[in-house]
Design an enzyme around this catalytic site. Structure first.
Site, PDB file in Angstrom:
ATOM      1  N   ASP A  76      -7.547  87.345  46.730  1.00 32.00           N
ATOM      2  CA  ASP A  76      -8.787  87.936  46.925  1.00 32.00           C
ATOM      3  C   ASP A  76      -9.732  87.670  45.633  1.00 32.00           C
ATOM      4  O   ASP A  76      -9.475  87.966  44.555  1.00 32.00           O
ATOM      5  CB  ASP A  76      -9.000  89.509  47.243  1.00 32.00           C
ATOM      6  N   LYS A  83      -9.461  84.165  48.971  1.00 30.20           N
ATOM      7  CA  LYS A  83     -10.041  84.804  50.048  1.00 30.20           C
ATOM      8  C   LYS A  83     -11.373  85.254  49.621  1.00 30.20           C
ATOM      9  O   LYS A  83     -11.392  85.934  48.650  1.00 30.20           O
ATOM     10  CB  LYS A  83      -9.359  85.794  50.611  1.00 30.20           C
ATOM     11  N   ASP A 133      -7.570  92.677  47.097  1.00 29.85           N
ATOM     12  CA  ASP A 133      -8.357  93.713  46.176  1.00 29.85           C
ATOM     13  C   ASP A 133      -8.057  95.017  46.529  1.00 29.85           C
ATOM     14  O   ASP A 133      -8.372  95.873  45.576  1.00 29.85           O
ATOM     15  CB  ASP A 133      -9.554  93.308  45.945  1.00 29.85           C
ATOM     16  N   SER A 134      -7.032  95.176  47.717  1.00 28.84           N
ATOM     17  CA  SER A 134      -6.558  96.390  47.982  1.00 28.84           C
ATOM     18  C   SER A 134      -5.624  97.104  46.613  1.00 28.84           C
ATOM     19  O   SER A 134      -5.276  98.380  46.701  1.00 28.84           O
ATOM     20  CB  SER A 134      -5.894  96.798  49.331  1.00 28.84           C
ATOM     21  N   GLU A 150     -11.349  92.029  60.174  1.00 28.88           N
ATOM     22  CA  GLU A 150     -10.704  93.557  59.741  1.00 28.88           C
ATOM     23  C   GLU A 150     -11.435  94.584  60.874  1.00 28.88           C
ATOM     24  O   GLU A 150     -12.727  94.546  60.861  1.00 28.88           O
ATOM     25  CB  GLU A 150     -11.074  93.904  58.418  1.00 28.88           C
ATOM     26  N   GLU A 161     -14.910  87.766  51.070  1.00 23.51           N
ATOM     27  CA  GLU A 161     -15.633  88.510  52.270  1.00 23.51           C
ATOM     28  C   GLU A 161     -17.117  88.021  52.538  1.00 23.51           C
ATOM     29  O   GLU A 161     -17.775  87.879  51.382  1.00 23.51           O
ATOM     30  CB  GLU A 161     -15.854  89.908  51.732  1.00 23.51           C
TER      31      GLU A 161
HETATM   32  O1  KIV Z   1      -7.445  93.421  50.299  1.00 24.13           O
HETATM   33  C1  KIV Z   1      -6.836  93.442  51.255  1.00 24.13           C
HETATM   34  O2  KIV Z   1      -5.727  94.043  51.242  1.00 24.13           O
HETATM   35  C2  KIV Z   1      -7.180  92.657  52.361  1.00 24.13           C
HETATM   36  C3  KIV Z   1      -6.530  93.140  53.687  1.00 24.13           C
HETATM   37  C4  KIV Z   1      -6.875  94.483  54.178  1.00 24.13           C
HETATM   38  C5  KIV Z   1      -7.015  91.971  54.839  1.00 24.13           C
HETATM   39  O3  KIV Z   1      -8.394  92.324  52.331  1.00 24.13           O
END
Ligand code: KIV
Length: 271
Positions: A90, A120, A51-52, A189, A122
């Site tokens: 994510d 994934k 989600d980055s 992280e 969180e």
């Molecule tokens: O969204 C992302 O890029 C991440 C990584 C920093 C692990 O969750």
């Protein structure tokens, strides 16, 4: 024979085998077809549609605004460019926190509409029920502990997490819960290397670190940071392998100059 081995798909089982034989796992983010193709053909083990994307693709300050539809768009573009790596996506903020039914619906949409291989999420014990529902539907889940950017407004800063004993103990306990529930891996992280070492020893599944030191089973970085496309983000843990920002900028300036000076196109570049 060799080429078969080269293109054998990475699965969650492959990753577990890698941990058990002490072979490090490489993971990078990917958000589009072209970049995913380069990353995959370079031999990466996992591509994370993080989600980055909210930051590096859309220019938002945080990861919170990106939607499930947008994540599915990025993920399906990546899947079309990947032959070997495991593609993990994510679950974005707001698509799983309210209740386990919504979490399952969101995970199913990602798997069905993008063709990705895993999701994934969180969080630790607080999202236990959602993880169970998703795993029961046959969807592999990767955990993410430590600095969890979707909770940035709760924490207020992006500084190193789990420095205090109590928070470190809570994190180790959360990691054990994710392991016992059946997550296939855990991202840690921005936490002290000593804490990630304890986690890596305490769980059976692969632990992938970002700013979590070297005592883990693998490393992940945001590709735009590694290749120098993003310039403002400079944490201590980041190693830039190339300065694409300047290389691209120089090439574009040269192109502009050639257009202005009638050096492009040449005779050979027209019909
Ligand atoms: O969204 C992302 O890029 C991440 C990584 C920093 C692990 O969750």
């Amino acid at each position: 024979m060799m080429s078969n081995i080269k293109h054998k798909r990475v699965t969650t089982h492959t990753l577990l085998e890698m941990k058990n034989r002490n072979e490090k796992i490489s993971m990078l983010t990917g958000y589009d077809f072209s970049m995913a193709k380069i990353i995959d053909s370079s031999g990466i083990d996992i591509i994370l549609v993080g989600d980055s994307a909210s930051n590096v693709m859309a220019g938002h300050e945080t990861t919170l605004p990106i939607t499930l539809d947008q994540m599915i768009y990025h993920a399906s573009s990546v899947v079309r460019g990947v032959k070997r790596a495991l593609v993990v996506v994510d679950l974005p903020f707001g698509s799983y926190q309210s209740d386990p039914n919504e979490a399952l619906r969101s995970a199913i949409r990602i798997m069905k509409e993008s063709g990705a291989h895993a999701i994934k999420m969180e969080g630790g014990i607080e999202i236990k029920e959602s993880i169970i529902r998703i795993l029961n539907a046959g969807i592999p889940v990767m955990g993410h502990l430590g600095l969890t950017p979707q909770s940035i407004y709760k924490f207020g800063t992006y500084t190193v997490r789990a420095k205090e004993k109590k928070e470190a103990e809570r994190l180790i306990n959360d990691a054990k819960i994710l392991d016992e529930l059946g997550c296939f891996g855990i991202v840690l992280e921005k936490i002290p290397a000593s804490v990630s070492k304890k986690v890596t020893k305490a769980v059976k599944v692969p632990v992938i670190g970002i700013g979590a030191g070297s005592y883990v089973d693998g490393q992940v970085l945001v590709t735009h940071d590694l290749v120098g496309l993003s310039t403002e983000f400079n944490p201590r843990f980041l190693r830039r392998y190339i300065d694409l920002n300047h290389l691209m900028s120089d090439a574009i300036k040269k192109y502009i100059e050639d257009v202005k000076n009638l050096n492009f196109p040449s005779k050979n570049e027209q019909y």
